[in-house]
Design a protein around this motif. Sequence first.
Motif, PDB file in Angstrom:
ATOM      1  N   LEU A   7       0.832  -1.198   0.000  1.00 24.10           N
ATOM      2  CA  LEU A   7       0.000   0.000   0.000  1.00 24.10           C
ATOM      3  C   LEU A   7       0.870   1.252   0.000  1.00 24.10           C
ATOM      4  O   LEU A   7       1.965   1.252   0.566  1.00 24.10           O
ATOM      5  CB  LEU A   7      -0.896   0.020   1.239  1.00 24.10           C
ATOM      6  N   PRO A   8       0.387   2.335  -0.611  1.00 31.11           N
ATOM      7  CA  PRO A   8       1.081   3.626  -0.484  1.00 31.11           C
ATOM      8  C   PRO A   8       1.140   4.057   0.979  1.00 31.11           C
ATOM      9  O   PRO A   8       0.356   3.586   1.815  1.00 31.11           O
ATOM     10  CB  PRO A   8       0.200   4.578  -1.305  1.00 31.11           C
ATOM     11  N   ARG A   9       2.054   4.972   1.291  1.00 32.74           N
ATOM     12  CA  ARG A   9       2.291   5.349   2.684  1.00 32.74           C
ATOM     13  C   ARG A   9       1.013   5.821   3.375  1.00 32.74           C
ATOM     14  O   ARG A   9       0.715   5.398   4.498  1.00 32.74           O
ATOM     15  CB  ARG A   9       3.356   6.453   2.752  1.00 32.74           C
ATOM     16  N   LYS A  10       0.234   6.708   2.741  1.00 35.72           N
ATOM     17  CA  LYS A  10      -0.973   7.225   3.378  1.00 35.72           C
ATOM     18  C   LYS A  10      -1.988   6.121   3.644  1.00 35.72           C
ATOM     19  O   LYS A  10      -2.674   6.119   4.675  1.00 35.72           O
ATOM     20  CB  LYS A  10      -1.605   8.326   2.516  1.00 35.72           C
ATOM     21  N   GLU A  11      -2.089   5.168   2.716  1.00 37.78           N
ATOM     22  CA  GLU A  11      -3.011   4.053   2.908  1.00 37.78           C
ATOM     23  C   GLU A  11      -2.536   3.150   4.047  1.00 37.78           C
ATOM     24  O   GLU A  11      -3.360   2.612   4.797  1.00 37.78           O
ATOM     25  CB  GLU A  11      -3.150   3.257   1.611  1.00 37.78           C
ATOM     26  N   ARG A  12      -1.210   2.976   4.154  1.00 37.30           N
ATOM     27  CA  ARG A  12      -0.679   2.183   5.271  1.00 37.30           C
ATOM     28  C   ARG A  12      -0.991   2.852   6.603  1.00 37.30           C
ATOM     29  O   ARG A  12      -1.333   2.184   7.571  1.00 37.30           O
ATOM     30  CB  ARG A  12       0.832   1.979   5.133  1.00 37.30           C
ATOM     31  N   GLU A  13      -0.865   4.190   6.651  1.00 41.94           N
ATOM     32  CA  GLU A  13      -1.160   4.917   7.881  1.00 41.94           C
ATOM     33  C   GLU A  13      -2.637   4.788   8.249  1.00 41.94           C
ATOM     34  O   GLU A  13      -2.980   4.604   9.422  1.00 41.94           O
ATOM     35  CB  GLU A  13      -0.777   6.386   7.717  1.00 41.94           C
ATOM     36  N   LYS A  14      -3.525   4.853   7.253  1.00 40.83           N
ATOM     37  CA  LYS A  14      -4.953   4.666   7.507  1.00 40.83           C
ATOM     38  C   LYS A  14      -5.214   3.253   8.023  1.00 40.83           C
ATOM     39  O   LYS A  14      -6.005   3.056   8.944  1.00 40.83           O
ATOM     40  CB  LYS A  14      -5.753   4.923   6.221  1.00 40.83           C
ATOM     41  N   TRP A  15      -4.550   2.276   7.411  1.00 41.71           N
ATOM     42  CA  TRP A  15      -4.730   0.884   7.831  1.00 41.71           C
ATOM     43  C   TRP A  15      -4.267   0.723   9.279  1.00 41.71           C
ATOM     44  O   TRP A  15      -4.940   0.054  10.071  1.00 41.71           O
ATOM     45  CB  TRP A  15      -3.936  -0.037   6.912  1.00 41.71           C
ATOM     46  N   GLN A  16      -3.139   1.348   9.632  1.00 40.57           N
ATOM     47  CA  GLN A  16      -2.613   1.247  10.994  1.00 40.57           C
ATOM     48  C   GLN A  16      -3.561   1.885  12.001  1.00 40.57           C
ATOM     49  O   GLN A  16      -3.759   1.335  13.094  1.00 40.57           O
ATOM     50  CB  GLN A  16      -1.229   1.888  11.079  1.00 40.57           C
ATOM     51  N   ARG A  17      -4.141   3.038  11.662  1.00 37.07           N
ATOM     52  CA  ARG A  17      -5.093   3.685  12.565  1.00 37.07           C
ATOM     53  C   ARG A  17      -6.330   2.800  12.762  1.00 37.07           C
ATOM     54  O   ARG A  17      -6.807   2.623  13.878  1.00 37.07           O
ATOM     55  CB  ARG A  17      -5.504   5.059  12.028  1.00 37.07           C
TER      56      ARG A  17
END
Length: 206
Positions: A7-17
Amino acid sequence: MNIPTDLPRKEREKWQRRQAILDAASRIFAQKGFERATLDEIAEAAEFGKGTIYNYFSSKEELFFTLLEEGRRYFQDMIQQALATAKTGKEKIERYIDVCFAFFRSHENHFKIFSIEVHQPMNHFYGDIQQRLQANIEESVQFLANILQEAMRSGEIIETDPRRLARTLFGLIYSQVCEVIMCDDQNFEASAGLVKQVFLHGVLRG
């Protein structure tokens, strides 16, 4: 659950949240049950504002259902992998039992939630959420019943109502997982072995 690496970085951050919210929810629901748990407590445990939760989940009911549904899907993936190379009905039953104990060993909060919610009337759920939860329970029973029915057809176990037998096996598994988790016994292997012995061979000698 591992972070998706594609996943792109922003999508990874959303997934982590989103995952942090689910992890916090599993702890709070396991401690307090659905009715007593609040989104404020879950947000505090996840170290987010309550508004962040609403970016991912429309309500406490939806958060609760998503938590159970994702756990169920992960469990089903474990089962499918375990059964893929099983050659007999008996082996499939044994692997199913092993996966149950392995899953609840690594997801103790899911078991505690299951113990609190599933074994009482779901009168605090309503409408679509209640129907979806009930459908998931029935799907799990039918999945195990299909395994047992296959073993019946091959002559490996007695002929009887496969859904009733599935619920009987669920009861054995539940009682032994309670023993190791609630009583802090932690001997998952011995408890899984006892379920196999009682279910497949009984306890009478000779």
